[in-house]
Design a protein around this motif. Structure first.
Motif, PDB file in Angstrom:
ATOM      1  N   GLU A 110       0.848  -1.198   0.000  1.00 29.31           N
ATOM      2  CA  GLU A 110       0.000   0.000   0.000  1.00 29.31           C
ATOM      3  C   GLU A 110       0.881   1.244   0.000  1.00 29.31           C
ATOM      4  OE1 GLU A 110      -3.734   1.898   2.511  1.00 29.31           O
ATOM      5  OE2 GLU A 110      -2.402   0.484   3.500  1.00 29.31           O
ATOM      6  N   ARG A 111       0.637   2.120  -0.970  1.00 34.05           N
ATOM      7  CA  ARG A 111       1.377   3.377  -1.039  1.00 34.05           C
ATOM      8  C   ARG A 111       0.613   4.413  -0.216  1.00 34.05           C
ATOM      9  NH1 ARG A 111       1.928   4.933  -6.995  1.00 34.05           N
ATOM     10  NH2 ARG A 111      -0.299   4.721  -6.761  1.00 34.05           N
ATOM     11  N   ILE A 112       1.285   4.963   0.786  1.00 31.66           N
ATOM     12  CA  ILE A 112       0.632   5.895   1.702  1.00 31.66           C
ATOM     13  C   ILE A 112       1.298   7.263   1.580  1.00 31.66           C
ATOM     14  CG2 ILE A 112       0.113   6.415   4.121  1.00 31.66           C
ATOM     15  CD1 ILE A 112       0.107   3.366   4.592  1.00 31.66           C
ATOM     16  N   ARG A 113       0.492   8.286   1.326  1.00 30.99           N
ATOM     17  CA  ARG A 113       0.965   9.673   1.234  1.00 30.99           C
ATOM     18  C   ARG A 113       0.542  10.380   2.504  1.00 30.99           C
ATOM     19  NH1 ARG A 113       1.449  14.701   1.133  1.00 30.99           N
ATOM     20  NH2 ARG A 113       1.791  15.971  -0.699  1.00 30.99           N
ATOM     21  N   ILE A 114       1.522  10.939   3.244  1.00 31.60           N
ATOM     22  CA  ILE A 114       1.203  11.680   4.458  1.00 31.60           C
ATOM     23  C   ILE A 114       0.436  12.926   4.031  1.00 31.60           C
ATOM     24  CG2 ILE A 114       2.130  12.813   6.506  1.00 31.60           C
ATOM     25  CD1 ILE A 114       4.550  10.916   6.270  1.00 31.60           C
ATOM     26  N   ALA A 115      -0.809  13.036   4.485  1.00 30.32           N
ATOM     27  CA  ALA A 115      -1.768  13.989   3.919  1.00 30.32           C
ATOM     28  C   ALA A 115      -1.512  15.439   4.292  1.00 30.32           C
ATOM     29  CB  ALA A 115      -3.181  13.597   4.338  1.00 30.32           C
ATOM     30  N   ASN A 116      -0.916  15.701   5.425  1.00 29.97           N
ATOM     31  CA  ASN A 116      -0.889  17.083   5.905  1.00 29.97           C
ATOM     32  C   ASN A 116       0.418  17.819   5.633  1.00 29.97           C
ATOM     33  OD1 ASN A 116       0.473  15.424   7.690  1.00 29.97           O
ATOM     34  ND2 ASN A 116      -0.190  16.519   9.523  1.00 29.97           N
ATOM     35  N   ILE A 117       1.303  17.270   4.793  1.00 31.28           N
ATOM     36  CA  ILE A 117       2.591  17.924   4.544  1.00 31.28           C
ATOM     37  C   ILE A 117       2.966  17.901   3.074  1.00 31.28           C
ATOM     38  CG2 ILE A 117       3.513  17.434   6.839  1.00 31.28           C
ATOM     39  CD1 ILE A 117       5.156  15.159   5.532  1.00 31.28           C
ATOM     40  N   ASP A 118       3.935  18.743   2.740  1.00 27.71           N
ATOM     41  CA  ASP A 118       4.558  18.751   1.424  1.00 27.71           C
ATOM     42  C   ASP A 118       6.068  18.758   1.663  1.00 27.71           C
ATOM     43  OD1 ASP A 118       5.043  18.975  -1.332  1.00 27.71           O
ATOM     44  OD2 ASP A 118       5.054  21.169  -1.214  1.00 27.71           O
ATOM     45  N   THR A 119       6.778  17.833   1.063  1.00 31.32           N
ATOM     46  CA  THR A 119       8.232  17.786   1.212  1.00 31.32           C
ATOM     47  C   THR A 119       8.886  17.963  -0.157  1.00 31.32           C
ATOM     48  OG1 THR A 119       8.283  15.378   0.981  1.00 31.32           O
ATOM     49  CG2 THR A 119       8.145  16.258   3.226  1.00 31.32           C
ATOM     50  N   PRO A 120      10.157  18.332  -0.176  1.00 28.83           N
ATOM     51  CA  PRO A 120      10.852  18.472  -1.463  1.00 28.83           C
ATOM     52  C   PRO A 120      10.882  17.142  -2.221  1.00 28.83           C
ATOM     53  CG  PRO A 120      12.126  19.445   0.315  1.00 28.83           C
ATOM     54  CD  PRO A 120      11.000  18.714   0.951  1.00 28.83           C
ATOM     55  N   GLU A 121      10.820  17.253  -3.537  1.00 26.92           N
ATOM     56  CA  GLU A 121      10.827  16.063  -4.394  1.00 26.92           C
ATOM     57  C   GLU A 121      12.237  15.511  -4.547  1.00 26.92           C
ATOM     58  OE1 GLU A 121       8.139  14.518  -5.617  1.00 26.92           O
ATOM     59  OE2 GLU A 121       6.926  16.004  -4.574  1.00 26.92           O
ATOM     60  N   ILE A 122      12.309  14.215  -4.811  1.00 24.88           N
ATOM     61  CA  ILE A 122      13.596  13.563  -5.073  1.00 24.88           C
ATOM     62  C   ILE A 122      13.694  13.203  -6.549  1.00 24.88           C
ATOM     63  CG2 ILE A 122      15.019  11.531  -4.596  1.00 24.88           C
ATOM     64  CD1 ILE A 122      13.860  11.530  -1.770  1.00 24.88           C
ATOM     65  N   THR A 123      12.684  12.529  -7.061  1.00 27.87           N
ATOM     66  CA  THR A 123      12.746  12.061  -8.454  1.00 27.87           C
ATOM     67  C   THR A 123      12.467  13.166  -9.461  1.00 27.87           C
ATOM     68  OG1 THR A 123      10.450  11.346  -8.321  1.00 27.87           O
ATOM     69  CG2 THR A 123      12.140   9.688  -7.863  1.00 27.87           C
ATOM     70  N   GLN A 124      11.692  14.169  -9.082  1.00 27.37           N
ATOM     71  CA  GLN A 124      11.358  15.262  -9.999  1.00 27.37           C
ATOM     72  C   GLN A 124      11.833  16.598  -9.442  1.00 27.37           C
ATOM     73  OE1 GLN A 124       7.144  14.869 -10.468  1.00 27.37           O
ATOM     74  NE2 GLN A 124       7.318  13.169 -11.892  1.00 27.37           N
ATOM     75  N   ALA A 125      12.996  16.584  -8.805  1.00 31.01           N
ATOM     76  CA  ALA A 125      13.530  17.814  -8.222  1.00 31.01           C
ATOM     77  C   ALA A 125      13.839  18.827  -9.324  1.00 31.01           C
ATOM     78  CB  ALA A 125      14.784  17.510  -7.425  1.00 31.01           C
ATOM     79  N   GLU A 126      13.493  20.080  -9.073  1.00 34.99           N
ATOM     80  CA  GLU A 126      13.713  21.136 -10.066  1.00 34.99           C
ATOM     81  C   GLU A 126      15.084  21.788  -9.932  1.00 34.99           C
ATOM     82  OE1 GLU A 126      10.407  23.804  -9.884  1.00 34.99           O
ATOM     83  OE2 GLU A 126       8.969  22.223 -10.350  1.00 34.99           O
ATOM     84  N   CYS A 127      15.779  21.553  -8.810  1.00 32.41           N
ATOM     85  CA  CYS A 127      17.120  22.099  -8.621  1.00 32.41           C
ATOM     86  C   CYS A 127      17.879  21.205  -7.632  1.00 32.41           C
ATOM     87  CB  CYS A 127      17.066  23.544  -8.112  1.00 32.41           C
ATOM     88  SG  CYS A 127      16.274  23.729  -6.511  1.00 32.41           S
ATOM     89  N   ASP A 128      19.188  21.417  -7.530  1.00 34.71           N
ATOM     90  CA  ASP A 128      20.013  20.617  -6.632  1.00 34.71           C
ATOM     91  C   ASP A 128      19.628  20.823  -5.173  1.00 34.71           C
ATOM     92  OD1 ASP A 128      21.392  19.541  -8.753  1.00 34.71           O
ATOM     93  OD2 ASP A 128      23.038  20.994  -8.647  1.00 34.71           O
ATOM     94  N   SER A 129      19.223  22.028  -4.835  1.00 33.69           N
ATOM     95  CA  SER A 129      18.822  22.328  -3.466  1.00 33.69           C
ATOM     96  C   SER A 129      17.589  21.510  -3.066  1.00 33.69           C
ATOM     97  CB  SER A 129      18.533  23.822  -3.325  1.00 33.69           C
ATOM     98  OG  SER A 129      17.988  24.100  -2.066  1.00 33.69           O
ATOM     99  N   GLU A 130      16.619  21.407  -3.970  1.00 30.83           N
ATOM    100  CA  GLU A 130      15.418  20.617  -3.685  1.00 30.83           C
ATOM    101  C   GLU A 130      15.766  19.140  -3.529  1.00 30.83           C
ATOM    102  OE1 GLU A 130      10.898  19.807  -5.339  1.00 30.83           O
ATOM    103  OE2 GLU A 130      12.318  20.865  -6.636  1.00 30.83           O
ATOM    104  N   LEU A 131      16.638  18.629  -4.386  1.00 32.12           N
ATOM    105  CA  LEU A 131      17.053  17.231  -4.288  1.00 32.12           C
ATOM    106  C   LEU A 131      17.730  16.964  -2.946  1.00 32.12           C
ATOM    107  CD1 LEU A 131      17.493  14.408  -5.476  1.00 32.12           C
ATOM    108  CD2 LEU A 131      19.581  15.283  -6.543  1.00 32.12           C
ATOM    109  N   LYS A 132      18.641  17.849  -2.557  1.00 29.08           N
ATOM    110  CA  LYS A 132      19.362  17.683  -1.290  1.00 29.08           C
ATOM    111  C   LYS A 132      18.393  17.700  -0.111  1.00 29.08           C
ATOM    112  CE  LYS A 132      22.902  19.734   1.576  1.00 29.08           C
ATOM    113  NZ  LYS A 132      23.149  20.998   2.172  1.00 29.08           N
ATOM    114  N   ARG A 133      17.468  18.649  -0.105  1.00 26.19           N
ATOM    115  CA  ARG A 133      16.493  18.735   0.985  1.00 26.19           C
ATOM    116  C   ARG A 133      15.527  17.554   0.972  1.00 26.19           C
ATOM    117  NH1 ARG A 133      14.047  24.547   1.766  1.00 26.19           N
ATOM    118  NH2 ARG A 133      13.400  23.518   3.683  1.00 26.19           N
ATOM    119  N   GLY A 134      15.196  17.064  -0.224  1.00 22.55           N
ATOM    120  CA  GLY A 134      14.331  15.888  -0.320  1.00 22.55           C
ATOM    121  C   GLY A 134      14.991  14.648   0.252  1.00 22.55           C
TER     122      GLY A 134
END
Length: 187
Positions: A96-120
């Motif tokens: 079962e794939r579970i998405r934590i509903a109340n938050i947004d975190t930086p992306e890893i696979t679709q990161a738009e910049c190196d900073s987002e990838l690092k934070r993800g």
């Protein structure tokens, strides 16, 4: 076949008779098939026994009656081998794939910049450390919208451990921000 004026018997590979090997061995085809079937079944049985021994499945079944078993909440489980942290706001548990509903975190696979990838990657590592080996309570459904799944088919849920909401902890540690209903840029 004639070679140097001598008559020679053709080799078995040159004949059209499919039973030449059976004739050479002096066996019947049915007997050979029975031997193969016995060997295959015995191999499968041995492999099954070895697999059960390696997985130690017998120790996971509780043979006590239902009356003797301690009560357990339906939404609680121990984080362990069947738990996989995908990123800072998504986990997999028993398929079962579970998405934590109340938050947004930086992306890893679709990161738009190196900073987002690092934070993800930091958010993923923190979430893994936070829930690994601890009892989790999963309350399925988004409390704001009432939806059970998101557009990607993931189950929306609030996840808590030790009486504290995992999403709130991630927000407090600056690995996530509150979910506003749409993804915001991290770059």
């Amino acid at each position: 076949m004639v070679v140097n004026n001598q008559t020679r018997k053709p080799s078995p590979w040159q004949t059209d008779d499919p039973t030449w090997l059976d004739k050479l061995k002096g066996e019947q085809p049915r007997r050979r098939w029975q031997q193969r079937r016995t060997f295959i079944l015995a191999s499968l049985g041995v492999n099954a026994i070895v697999l059960l021994g390696v997985l130690d499945l017998g120790s996971h079944f509780d043979m006590r009656s239902r009356v003797d078993r301690p009560p357990s909440p339906t939404n609680q489980f121990l984080a362990g081998p069947s738990l996989y942290v995908v990123d800072g706001d998504t986990i997999h548990y028993n398929g079962e794939r579970i998405r934590i509903a109340n938050i947004d975190t930086p992306e890893i696979t679709q990161a738009e910049c190196d900073s987002e990838l690092k934070r993800g990657l930091e958010a993923k590592a923190f979430l893994k450390e936070l829930i690994d080996g601890r009892p989790l309570i999963i309350n399925r459904g988004d409390p704001h919208t009432g939806r059970m799944t998101d557009q990607y088919g993931r189950t929306l849920a609030l996840v808590s451990t030790g009486g504290r909401d995992v999403g709130t902890i991630l927000i407090q540690r600056r690995h996530a921000r509150p979910w506003t209903g749409r993804r915001m840029p991290w770059c």
